[in-house]
Write a protein that holds these residues in place. Structure first.
Motif, mmCIF file in Angstrom:
data_model
loop_
_atom_site.group_PDB
_atom_site.id
_atom_site.type_symbol
_atom_site.label_atom_id
_atom_site.label_comp_id
_atom_site.label_asym_id
_atom_site.label_seq_id
_atom_site.Cartn_x
_atom_site.Cartn_y
_atom_site.Cartn_z
ATOM 1 N N VAL A 22 1.069 -1.190 -0.037
ATOM 2 C CA VAL A 22 0.092 -0.285 -0.019
ATOM 3 C C VAL A 22 0.947 1.595 -0.279
ATOM 4 O O VAL A 22 1.822 0.882 0.529
ATOM 5 N N ALA A 23 0.638 1.907 -0.536
ATOM 6 C CA ALA A 23 1.279 3.472 -1.179
ATOM 7 C C ALA A 23 0.786 4.746 -1.026
ATOM 8 O O ALA A 23 -0.085 5.020 -1.793
ATOM 9 N N ARG A 24 1.510 5.515 0.244
ATOM 10 C CA ARG A 24 0.928 6.507 0.104
ATOM 11 C C ARG A 24 0.692 7.878 -0.556
ATOM 12 O O ARG A 24 2.330 7.798 -0.260
ATOM 13 N N LEU A 25 1.189 8.546 -1.273
ATOM 14 C CA LEU A 25 1.575 9.915 -2.077
ATOM 15 C C LEU A 25 0.026 11.045 -2.284
ATOM 16 O O LEU A 25 -0.794 10.876 -2.493
ATOM 17 N N ARG A 26 0.899 12.052 -2.473
ATOM 18 C CA ARG A 26 0.386 13.142 -2.385
ATOM 19 C C ARG A 26 1.118 14.233 -3.439
ATOM 20 O O ARG A 26 2.518 14.452 -3.291
ATOM 21 N N ALA A 27 0.126 14.640 -4.445
ATOM 22 C CA ALA A 27 0.518 15.307 -5.338
ATOM 23 C C ALA A 27 0.632 16.568 -4.590
ATOM 24 O O ALA A 27 0.438 16.997 -3.882
ATOM 25 N N PRO A 77 -8.052 15.911 -4.009
ATOM 26 C CA PRO A 77 -7.657 14.779 -5.730
ATOM 27 C C PRO A 77 -6.028 15.180 -5.434
ATOM 28 O O PRO A 77 -5.525 14.112 -5.999
ATOM 29 N N GLY A 78 -5.669 14.936 -4.575
ATOM 30 C CA GLY A 78 -3.602 15.566 -4.229
ATOM 31 C C GLY A 78 -3.499 13.873 -3.776
ATOM 32 O O GLY A 78 -2.548 13.762 -3.474
ATOM 33 N N ALA A 79 -4.549 14.042 -2.596
ATOM 34 C CA ALA A 79 -3.869 12.445 -2.103
ATOM 35 C C ALA A 79 -4.494 11.080 -3.033
ATOM 36 O O ALA A 79 -5.535 10.487 -3.404
ATOM 37 N N TRP A 80 -3.740 10.151 -2.890
ATOM 38 C CA TRP A 80 -3.179 8.809 -4.156
ATOM 39 C C TRP A 80 -2.990 7.475 -2.754
ATOM 40 O O TRP A 80 -2.249 7.739 -1.830
ATOM 41 N N LEU A 81 -4.168 6.467 -3.080
ATOM 42 C CA LEU A 81 -3.270 5.082 -2.886
ATOM 43 C C LEU A 81 -3.176 4.382 -3.697
ATOM 44 O O LEU A 81 -4.170 4.052 -4.259
ATOM 45 N N VAL A 82 -2.135 3.786 -3.555
ATOM 46 C CA VAL A 82 -2.174 2.705 -4.133
ATOM 47 C C VAL A 82 -1.472 1.087 -3.869
ATOM 48 O O VAL A 82 -1.095 0.289 -2.987
ATOM 49 N N GLY A 138 7.059 14.914 -0.938
ATOM 50 C CA GLY A 138 7.442 14.241 -0.635
ATOM 51 C C GLY A 138 7.478 13.019 -1.085
ATOM 52 O O GLY A 138 6.537 12.871 -1.710
ATOM 53 N N PRO A 139 8.109 12.008 -0.512
ATOM 54 C CA PRO A 139 8.179 10.858 -1.179
ATOM 55 C C PRO A 139 7.737 9.916 -0.842
ATOM 56 O O PRO A 139 5.958 10.288 0.394
ATOM 57 N N PRO A 140 6.781 9.214 -1.200
ATOM 58 C CA PRO A 140 5.473 8.404 -0.640
ATOM 59 C C PRO A 140 6.011 7.426 0.509
ATOM 60 O O PRO A 140 7.180 7.125 0.761
ATOM 61 N N THR A 141 4.573 7.041 1.146
ATOM 62 C CA THR A 141 4.984 6.250 2.511
ATOM 63 C C THR A 141 4.557 4.374 1.700
ATOM 64 O O THR A 141 3.736 4.825 0.842
ATOM 65 N N LEU A 142 5.039 3.302 2.554
ATOM 66 C CA LEU A 142 4.984 2.648 1.397
ATOM 67 C C LEU A 142 4.580 1.284 3.448
ATOM 68 O O LEU A 142 4.995 1.195 3.513
ATOM 69 N N THR A 143 3.950 0.660 2.979
ATOM 70 C CA THR A 143 2.905 -0.440 4.097
ATOM 71 C C THR A 143 3.237 -1.557 3.112
ATOM 72 O O THR A 143 2.573 -1.741 2.642
#
Length: 93
Positions: free
Chosen positions: A5-10, A47-52, A84-89
């Motif tokens: 699960v990657a969390r990122l913000r544009a 719209p700037g918040a993403w989860l992959v 900032g860098p994505p966070t990964l779980t």
């Protein structure tokens, strides 16, 4: 099986470019050996918040994915596009 699960913000003003890049990663990632699923989601209220969400056969497949040409390109672009860098779980199942 590995679930990532990657969390990122544009970065503000780059939301559309992040959307385009996130969606462009789906097909090449799904074609990689060991990829079971790859789904990017944007928060409809932010719209700037993403989860992959990604599912991989094993950790070796996931680790190889991180060095694939399309991911290396995405990581390089992230320096400009992301706030900032994505966070990964990583989860094992």
């Amino acid at each position: 099986m590995i679930t990532a699960v990657a969390r990122l913000r544009a970065r503000p003003g780059h939301e559309d470019r992040v959307r385009k890049q996130a969606l462009s990663l789906v097909a090449p990632t799904l074609a990689e050996p060991g990829c079971l699923s790859y789904r990017p989601y944007v928060d409809p209220l932010d719209p700037g918040a993403w989860l992959v969400f990604e599912e991989w056969y094993d950790r070796a497949s996931f680790d190889k994915h991180l060095t694939s040409p399309h991911m290396v390109e995405a990581f390089e672009a992230g320096a400009e596009l992301l706030d900032g860098p994505p966070t990964l779980t990583l989860l094992e199942g």
